[in-house]
Design an enzyme around this catalytic site. Sequence first.
Site, short mmCIF file in Angstrom:
data_model
loop_
_atom_site.label_atom_id
_atom_site.label_comp_id
_atom_site.label_asym_id
_atom_site.label_seq_id
_atom_site.Cartn_x
_atom_site.Cartn_y
_atom_site.Cartn_z
N ASP A 231 -32.98 43.84 66.62
CA ASP A 231 -34.13 43.64 65.75
C ASP A 231 -34.96 44.92 65.74
O ASP A 231 -34.93 45.70 66.70
CB ASP A 231 -35.02 42.50 66.27
N ASP A 270 -30.07 42.89 61.93
CA ASP A 270 -30.37 41.59 62.52
C ASP A 270 -31.78 41.18 62.10
O ASP A 270 -32.09 41.15 60.92
CB ASP A 270 -30.21 41.64 64.03
N ASP A 274 -38.54 39.37 65.80
CA ASP A 274 -38.14 38.10 66.40
C ASP A 274 -38.97 37.81 67.64
O ASP A 274 -39.25 38.71 68.45
CB ASP A 274 -36.65 38.09 66.75
N ARG A 324 -36.00 33.02 56.80
CA ARG A 324 -36.70 33.15 58.08
C ARG A 324 -38.02 33.90 57.94
O ARG A 324 -38.22 34.97 58.51
CB ARG A 324 -35.81 33.84 59.13
#
Length: 450
Positions: A231, A270, A274, A324
């Site tokens: 990330d 990715d 996160d 997301r």
Amino acid sequence: MASASPRPSHRRSLRTRRTLVVSAAAVAAAVGAGVLVMNANAYPVDLYHQVLPAKDGWAASGSGTTGGAKADAAHTFTVSTRAQLVKALGSATDTTPRIIKVKGTIDANTNDSGKKLTCADYASGTGYSLSAYLKAFDPATYGKKAPSGTQETARKAAQDKQKKNIVLRVPSNTTIVGVPGTRAGILGGSVLVQNVKNVIIRNLTFADTQDCFPQWDPTDGSAGEWNSNYDSVTLRGATNVWADHNTFTDAPTFDKTEATYYGRKYQVHDGALDITNGSDLVTVERNQFLNHDKTMLIGSSDTDSTGKLRVTIHHNLWKGIVQRAPLARIGQIHLYNNVYDTTTVNGYAPKYSLDSRAKAQVVAERNVWKIPADAKVAKLLSGDGTGSVAGTGNLVNGKATDVVAAYNAANSKKLKTTVNWTPALTAGLQTTVTSLLTDLTGTTGAGTLS
């Protein structure tokens, strides 16, 4: 909404497939083309010692989030190369307050002498090659089982070499902030905030974080998937973190340019930001999330950490995002005054914005969606039938809309409409949001602090 209660399409050699020669100049070009929004407004007199204001989301809980505000001169650094940044970060276990001023764009895929590193450099000496990997694990001959053997071992070794170079570990009591007017940011890097407390990350552009060596997982979904490992920013077991006025983007390398192997996109990106593994007390505000697929994950699994994952997300601009934004599990998440522009940008076509699952308790209020005329409101949300989304005052194309009711009317796995908590840390919450799209376009992301 109810109120909240208390490929193979073609093949390239490793060297020609991906050399990671994206430069700071390329990022600057992307900025100039309008891919990244970075304005040069007035800046605070002392951006570096600012702390999170009182009641500004979950990260204001307890003693609040102050980062490196107490840093002395010996622990105040200005960095412009990867090697300098690594030295300034020091040991992840050193809790001495520090301020790190990032000047210009730092390319994480460089060695300590500043030489550009490519995927071929990381693969050198490991025995890995993409062509050999594709041959070894072709589903037509290998089947649907997890890759193992010589080429998988080589892939992991090459990935570990890249990891040691691009993963930048942040210690407790740290402020990392971009120097105004320098297009400050990190290209190709992965900032890791793991098992530490009290961190501030501001005024930085995180661009094109790539995994040179994605893993093929034939058991991921019905057709398998390529999964990458980094990330742009990862919070893992982190507490009291404030991420403010940053820009996250895949630019200048968009997913649509990637090859397809085994019929699936060779995914090198990715997450953007996160928040997982029991992270807690996090405020994410006034950032721009642009040109990305799996953007923000809250909770690493359906059995992450009960009682944690408390996150506030407000006044962020999401554009060119597939999904997301966020996907939320377990925790108490407050989303307010965010703007979701679901127009397809640079090939990033939206699936949904918010996903509430694994009993997540989400309050989403006074957010604004801009959607194409033929888009369905019911597709703005997602869930597994156990998550909740409560809140009122959301607008879709300027009209007050109960987005949960629209989702529930079209899906068998309903979102619950009540939650078990009432947000109290709501500094800056705007009740009138008709001009929010215009307001946030020019005041969010890196380079727009005033």
